[in-house]
Structures are given as C-alpha cells and as structure tokens.
Design a protein around this motif. Structure first.
Motif, PDB file in Angstrom:
ATOM      1  N   GLU A 374       0.825  -1.215   0.000  1.00 20.29           N
ATOM      2  CA  GLU A 374       0.000   0.000   0.000  1.00 20.29           C
ATOM      3  C   GLU A 374       0.857   1.264   0.000  1.00 20.29           C
ATOM      4  OE1 GLU A 374       0.012  -2.344   2.284  1.00 20.29           O
ATOM      5  OE2 GLU A 374      -0.002  -1.540   4.320  1.00 20.29           O
ATOM      6  N   SER A 383      -2.306  -1.336  -8.730  1.00 18.19           N
ATOM      7  CA  SER A 383      -3.284  -2.176  -9.442  1.00 18.19           C
ATOM      8  C   SER A 383      -2.662  -3.471  -9.958  1.00 18.19           C
ATOM      9  CB  SER A 383      -3.887  -1.388 -10.617  1.00 18.19           C
ATOM     10  OG  SER A 383      -2.919  -1.213 -11.642  1.00 18.19           O
ATOM     11  N   LYS A 384      -1.488  -3.810  -9.432  1.00 16.51           N
ATOM     12  CA  LYS A 384      -0.795  -5.053  -9.839  1.00 16.51           C
ATOM     13  C   LYS A 384      -0.687  -5.163 -11.365  1.00 16.51           C
ATOM     14  CE  LYS A 384      -1.186  -6.127  -5.444  1.00 16.51           C
ATOM     15  NZ  LYS A 384      -0.140  -5.554  -4.589  1.00 16.51           N
ATOM     16  N   LYS A 387      -4.108  -5.326 -13.261  1.00 20.80           N
ATOM     17  CA  LYS A 387      -4.972  -6.522 -13.158  1.00 20.80           C
ATOM     18  C   LYS A 387      -6.004  -6.416 -12.047  1.00 20.80           C
ATOM     19  CE  LYS A 387      -1.513  -9.636 -15.071  1.00 20.80           C
ATOM     20  NZ  LYS A 387      -0.171  -9.894 -14.548  1.00 20.80           N
ATOM     21  N   GLN A 388      -5.714  -5.619 -11.011  1.00 30.35           N
ATOM     22  CA  GLN A 388      -6.661  -5.469  -9.902  1.00 30.35           C
ATOM     23  C   GLN A 388      -6.953  -3.988  -9.708  1.00 30.35           C
ATOM     24  OE1 GLN A 388      -5.231  -7.381  -6.313  1.00 30.35           O
ATOM     25  NE2 GLN A 388      -4.391  -9.090  -7.479  1.00 30.35           N
ATOM     26  N   ALA A 389      -8.036  -3.533 -10.332  1.00 31.66           N
ATOM     27  CA  ALA A 389      -8.396  -2.122 -10.204  1.00 31.66           C
ATOM     28  C   ALA A 389      -8.618  -1.786  -8.738  1.00 31.66           C
ATOM     29  CB  ALA A 389      -9.644  -1.827 -11.013  1.00 31.66           C
ATOM     30  N   ILE A 390      -8.245  -0.576  -8.357  1.00 30.78           N
ATOM     31  CA  ILE A 390      -8.551  -0.143  -7.000  1.00 30.78           C
ATOM     32  C   ILE A 390      -9.894   0.590  -7.012  1.00 30.78           C
ATOM     33  CG2 ILE A 390      -6.153  -0.035  -6.223  1.00 30.78           C
ATOM     34  CD1 ILE A 390      -6.257   2.969  -6.669  1.00 30.78           C
ATOM     35  N   THR A 391     -10.621   0.446  -5.927  1.00 27.68           N
ATOM     36  CA  THR A 391     -11.953   1.056  -5.833  1.00 27.68           C
ATOM     37  C   THR A 391     -11.864   2.275  -4.933  1.00 27.68           C
ATOM     38  OG1 THR A 391     -12.949  -1.110  -6.111  1.00 27.68           O
ATOM     39  CG2 THR A 391     -14.367   0.642  -5.248  1.00 27.68           C
ATOM     40  N   GLN A 397     -13.625   3.049 -10.093  1.00 26.83           N
ATOM     41  CA  GLN A 397     -12.466   2.160 -10.116  1.00 26.83           C
ATOM     42  C   GLN A 397     -11.365   2.725 -10.993  1.00 26.83           C
ATOM     43  OE1 GLN A 397     -13.822  -1.920 -10.990  1.00 26.83           O
ATOM     44  NE2 GLN A 397     -13.668  -2.169  -8.779  1.00 26.83           N
ATOM     45  N   SER A 399      -7.581   1.434 -12.681  1.00 22.64           N
ATOM     46  CA  SER A 399      -6.346   0.672 -12.878  1.00 22.64           C
ATOM     47  C   SER A 399      -5.244   1.627 -13.297  1.00 22.64           C
ATOM     48  CB  SER A 399      -6.520  -0.387 -13.964  1.00 22.64           C
ATOM     49  OG  SER A 399      -7.484  -1.316 -13.558  1.00 22.64           O
TER      50      SER A 399
END
Lengths: 435, 435
Positions: A374, A383-384, A387-391, A397, A399
C-alpha cells in the motif's frame, strides 16, 4: 557537511504569524521559488514564509542585507535561480541566516510591505533553467515490484544493488504544479496483436518522486567526490514523472524509455534547501546480505545526505468527485527514507565518468515506493500491473488514470525536537487526448 | 518543401577564390557556426566560404543587407544561433539568398575586409545552446550488427521496423571538434566475474553519426505533422557519440545507456542547412516485405527529407602514427542514405506525444553503418565485438580505442549536376584516464 544552526531552532517563530502553527513554511523552512503576481511583471526569486512570499527583488533593493547575503539575494532576485545556485553553500547559508533573522519574532523591525506578497496571488514558473534532467531508480521496492510484473522469478536485475541506475530525461517538457497536459498518443502493441497501433495511451500513470536540484556544478572531466557532494546539491522538491506504461512497454528495448516519459513532468514550485532538510536526515540500513557499494559510492562522512525522512502522500480527485464537491482521496503514503541509494551516491555516480553537472540540473529520485504494497508510488503497482483495479470511496475504479483525474503529491518532514516543515504540493490534471 | 533555387546553381562561383574548386565550402554550401578569432572577443555567428568566414556581426553592422535578410543576420550575429534558428525557413532562406548574391563572382562589390576572417585563425564553440539532445538508432545495419553480438538468433528487436527508436542523451557534455576528454572510469563486470569492479573503460569506442539541429520549435502539446517537419529542421553536422561499451553492458538494463554515453559527445562546428542539402535528397526503398510505417510516420510529400546522400568517412591516427608523421588512416566509409528512418520521421515521432522540441535541440542519427561489414560506423562492429582486432597499416592493432588515438569524421555530398559540398570535420583525441 551541513551543520545544524540557529535557523533550525524549534523555538523560533516569525512575525509573519501564518508561519507559526500548521504551515508547510515555518521560519525554519524558507524554500525558494520563482514567482510573480501580475502577468505583466518579471518573474523573480521568492522565499516562502507562512502564507506569504518574501520578494527577493524587492528585498535586494532595500539596505536590509549586506555582504554575502546581499550578493546572494541579488542573484536569487533574477527570474531564474541558476546564478544563485551556482554561488554555493556559503552564499545559500548566508541568505538563509539573514532571512531567518529578518523574519524572526525577535526582530523588532518588520520588512517593508512591498517586500511581502501573498502566495494565494502568486503565479510560479520553473525555479531555474534545467540544463539536463536525469531520472534515477532508487527505490528497491519499486524496482522489485515493477520487475516482478515482467519477471516473476527474477524481479531485481543483477546490477541493481551495485549501480545507482539512472537515465537521461527530457528537460523541455518539465513545468511547475498546475501543468496541464493532454493524454499522450503513441504506438502501443497489445500482447496478442501481431502489429502495433497508434492512439491515446491506455495505461497512463503518475510516479511519486522527489526532485533534487544541483547547486554548484562540476567542471567537465572532474568527478564529484562523494564527500564533497553537499557542496553541489541545492535542494529538493516534489516531482510527478508521468508515465505512459503501454507506450513504454513497446518502445523501451533496447535504449530505455523515451516518448512514454517525455510528454510531461511536473514539479512543486518550492525548492526546500538541503540546509532546511538537515535535521531530518536518517540512516538507511542495507540488509547485511547486500553487497557493500564500490568505494566511490561510500562516504567517510557516513553519507551525510544519508537517507532523508520525507513523508510523501499521493491524492486523487476524479472529475466525478470534483463535480460532487468531494475532497481528494489519498491513494498511498510512502517515505523517501526507503531510497536504496542516497543523493550523495547519485551525485558521485552521475559525475564519476567526468560528466559535468550544472547549476539547476534536476535529478529525479525514481518512484518512491515503500516496502508495503500500500506504500506504492504508482498505479501500476497499486493495481498489480492493471490486473486489480482499485476502488475509490465513491465506487469509481482505477487501474490507470482517467481523463479529468487530478493527482496531487504532498510531502513533509518531522522529527522530535524540530518543527514540521513541508514541501507544499504538486498538482496536475489529465486532459483528454487531442483528437 | 524546400525547393531548389538559384543558390544551388552549379555554375555559381565566388570572388572568394578559395571557395571555387575542392573546398568543402563552395558558395552553394554556406554553413553556419559560432566563432571568434581572439580570446578576448565575443563569439558570433559566421558563414563559411572557401577558407574564410563571413563575420555576421560585422556584416550586420554594414548596410549591405536589408529586410528579412538583415533581421536574420542580426539574430545570427549573436554568440549562439538559437534566435536565428527559431526565426524559421523564410529567414534562413532570405539570409542564404542574400549571402549567395554578396559572395558571387557576378557581384562587382567585395565585402569590406573586416567582414571576412580566415578559418585557420578561428576558434569555435557550440553553435547554439542545446536544450535537449536526443539520440536515435536509425541504421538498421548497425542495429542488426550490434544485436547479433548479443542475440545471434534474433538480432533485430520486434519494434525496430515500427518505432524510430531513440533515447534522451546528455546535453552538458556536448562540445565542438577538438573536445579533449579523459577515458571515462566506471563500473564494469567481466562475464566470468561474480561482482563488478571500478576502473577505466576498456572498450572505448566512437560512433559515426550525423547531428540534426531543430530550427523552429513546436509548442508543448502540439505535435509536428510529418509534412510540416521541414519548417522545424535547421541543418546537420557530423557527430561522434563516444561510447564506453563495457560500462554500457553492465548499466543499461532496464533504463538504457547512461554513464556509458554522457562523458563526451563531439560535433563538427559547421551546421550545413537543409536548404544547402536539398539537392542531395535520395529515396530509401524499404524491402517490400517490411511493414508500412503507421500513418503518422508517412508523408504525403514523399517524405521530403527522404534519405540524404551524405558520404561519411572515419579516420584514425594513433600516437605512434602521429610520432612517425603518418597521416590518419581510414577505418571505414558509410553513407547516411542507409538510414532506415528519415529526419522527418524522427521529428514527427519525437513530438507525437506532445513533447516540445526547441530551437537548437540536437538529434543524433545513431551510428550510421552501411549494409557491408566494412561500412560499419563503430569499432564494436569492425572488430566483431572486440573478438577480431583490426590491423592498421603500421601493424598496430585495435579492438577498441587506445589512449592518444585521434578519431576524425568527414562528410560530403555530391550529385551529377551539382557541386560537391562538405561538412568540414569533427576530430577528437582520447586522453588517458585520470588517476
């Protein structure tokens, strides 16, 4: 070696009362910028105090300063600070000491009214002419995180713990906080496509960096010894080195990033001097299993710039948030003390081949990600790799950045026994791609 | 589009008789430099004619020019040509046309004596302030030859035929012919070593390049359309982009070359304008199997800068040769017409993301190797990665450069129906590493 002195005294207060309390710019800070109030005026150097600016052109035309401090103020009164930066540490210190006295509550005399302006009415430009801008890559956490997206088994390249990796950047597209830029267009190639295509960047990102300004330069062919590096570094700012990740992925082999970086880079207008930062030095302890740097990167003075305890924050405000009157939301916090390479090491490395650094040159620290996920300094990491959008709190969202997103960095230092000093902020909004 | 005009007429001769015959600088050339004769004088712009220089500061103070040509001469009379370069093609052409008339044999009047100086008595400096220097990689033969040393099965990376690959270079260490530099020191790692070591570069090399100077810049955020690129390119010079191959091999992943390049880069003092070069345009025919470039890299004007037929030569003179009074020996010949990407494509690509180019910016073409092995533009290629030393006429061998070696590039254009024009030369000698 920069020593602590009376200008760092936590008990000092200023008769500019806005400087006493929660300001980024207490009397212990005294950072430099180039500003003007009206668009028909010349830009000139200024020093922040509370909510105000000491107009150095106005001050230099009074008889309040003398000797080296007066000479320094005259140089710093020019539209760009390069000449002042080239004067070196004694001149910087003399002006700082004189300003500290003039602005102190203990001083019975106030500055003439025309010597003080309000920051709320000021416009800023680049504080100096940047002859060359170099970007480093000093966060091992960032290098590891980004490397693991491409090479999961071998994220950190073999040279990382030996070489303060850096590359030449683009100076022309640097600007101060408020820089507006259109989403860049360029060539990208989707992993499953056989040919590249042209269009607006789809993976636009910020990079949470610190900027480091060279003070006195070195002559061509004369490397800077690491123990002399303090004579060659003027100060620091916040720095957003915008990046187009998809353009970068397609263009960067074999010569490094180019158009993925050169479309815009934004700095905070105020340069906090190394002297103001002296109380917040901290020690970076490399893991014992890590190699000892080569001798030219080791300092007898225990590496005086060592690492620097600068708390960094990144905020986003989307267009939707702005329309709803919602405040910017923090995306991450990090700290410059995690930097694997110190400023002194960057300067020694950069010049060891004889390359000349010039007053006003800018070094970027590279994205400052901390050890925890974080604490990442870019969306690519948060967002890796997309691949993993942050909310966000409002349900949106991300990415990567959307048009209308405003990104703001803030930074400050605090330590027991000293007051808190801040960097102000750097803020910029992504405009849609030009059609 | 630059059109041919009376200044290109092969029948033109000059009353400066040294310009008529075998000079690099006949009246059809008229290149620009910044020069002075005495060390207590100001540098100012000059134009080469035969063995002489038209002193533009002296000329601008006569009443021989008028209108735009006079304005252009006043701008070009300054110590650096940036202001003149920013004026654009009409101003460059007006001054060229006026100089062509003034210097023509048909002109009954001679210039006043103080307007002409001898090149043999002149000292040169960088012709302009270079805000940013960018190095491209436009020779597919060089890219393939270098790639094959690292990746024999897959020498050319997949992006090469799509992207005019380039990277940001270092502007501070640029200088004109005669630049002296010490062999750089830095980190290298032998293939069989477990850790790197520090010391003088062992694989020092030259790179035979052309330099391209930006004339009028573009505004931040406003890409240059490929069909407008001629308005933004002022001229060309010879360019030696010295390289430390062993330092590069260890440092360049993942962000590209850095200290392996930034220690020195040397240009010839004279900038030959694009207008002077117009007769020598040539067509580069890509193999039909190669992809058509993306639309922003295709020109309606049949890519007017097309490729340019510039014959290039590289010479070496070792310390032993110099002591024996032996002339420099040619190492290779090549030609800029082999460049896979044109100047117009470099300019369009560089700015397509909104990056602003500024008057005086320098683009390097990248090493110009031809299709044949003996046309290689670097020792790395001539010695097959250092594995096959080349033997000089006096028996000395070179895989890479030795201390005391002087490298000289020359270049010229010739075509049926036009006179031969030359670039002069760029020459520099390798000094021993500093101890």
């Amino acid at each position: 070696m920069i020593t602590l002195n009376s200008t760092h005294d936590a008990n000092l207060t200023s008769w500019v009362t806005s400087a006493n309390g929660h300001s980024d710019f207490p009397i212990q800070n005294l950072p430099f910028a180039s500003f003007r109030i009206h668009s028909n005026e010349a830009f000139r150097g200024g020093v922040a105090i509370g909510d105000s600016i000491v107009d150095l052109a106005a001050l230099a035309s009074t008889s309040l300063l003398s000797g080296l401090a007066q000479q320094a103020a005259e140089a710093a009164a020019k539209p760009q600070l390069n000449e002042f930066m080239q004067m070196g540490q004694p001149a910087w210190s003399a002006l700082r000491a004189a300003l500290s006295q003039l602005l102190s509550s203990d001083n019975s005399e106030r500055l003439p009214a025309h010597c003080l302006q309000l920051q709320s009415q000021a416009h800023y430009q680049m504080p100096c002419h940047v002859g060359d801008y170099t970007d480093f890559y000093t966060s091992i956490h960032h290098a590891t995180a980004v490397g693991s997206l491409f090479r999961p088994d071998n994220p950190l390249l073999p040279n990382y713990k030996w070489v303060p990796i850096g590359y030449h950047g683009r100076a022309s597209s640097l600007d101060v906080s408020g820089q507006a830029f259109h989403r860049p267009s360029g060539q990208t190639k989707a992993p499953d496509a056989s040919t590249p295509s042209f269009g607006p960047c789809k993976r636009l990102d910020y990079e949470l960096e610190m900027g480091i300004f060279i003070g006195q330069g070195n002559e061509f062919g004369h490397p800077i010894d690491i123990d002399d590096s303090h004579q060659h570094v003027f100060g620091m700012c916040l720095f957003n080195d915008w990046s187009a990740r998809d353009i970068q992925a397609w263009e960067y082999q074999p010569l490094g990033p180019f158009l993925s970086k050169s479309f815009a880079s934004t700095i905070s207008p105020w340069i906090v001097t190394m002297e103001a930062l002296a109380p917040y030095r901290s020690q970076y302890l490399r893991p014992e299993s890590d190699p000892t740097p080569l001798p030219y990167l080791c300092s007898d003075n225990n590496d005086e710039f060592g690492s620097m305890d600068i708390e960094l924050e990144c905020f986003i405000q989307t267009e939707t948030m702005r329309a709803a009157g919602e405040a910017p939301q923090r995306l991450s916090r990090s700290n410059f003390r995690h930097s694997y390479w110190t400023i002194a090491q960057m300067v020694a490395h950069h010049s060891v081949n004889g390359c000349n650094l010039r007053a006003g040159d800018l070094l970027g620290s590279g994205t400052q990600s901390g050890p925890e996920a974080e604490e990442a300094g870019s969306l690519l990491e948060l967002s890796k790799g997309g691949k993993q959008a942050i909310t966000l709190a409002n349900g949106e969202q991300r990415s990567f950045l959307a048009d209308g997103d405003t990104i703001t960095f803030r930074g400050h230092c605090e330590r027991q026994g000293f007051v808190r000093i801040g960097f102000g902020q750097v803020e910029s909004t992504v405009l849609p791609a030009k059609s």
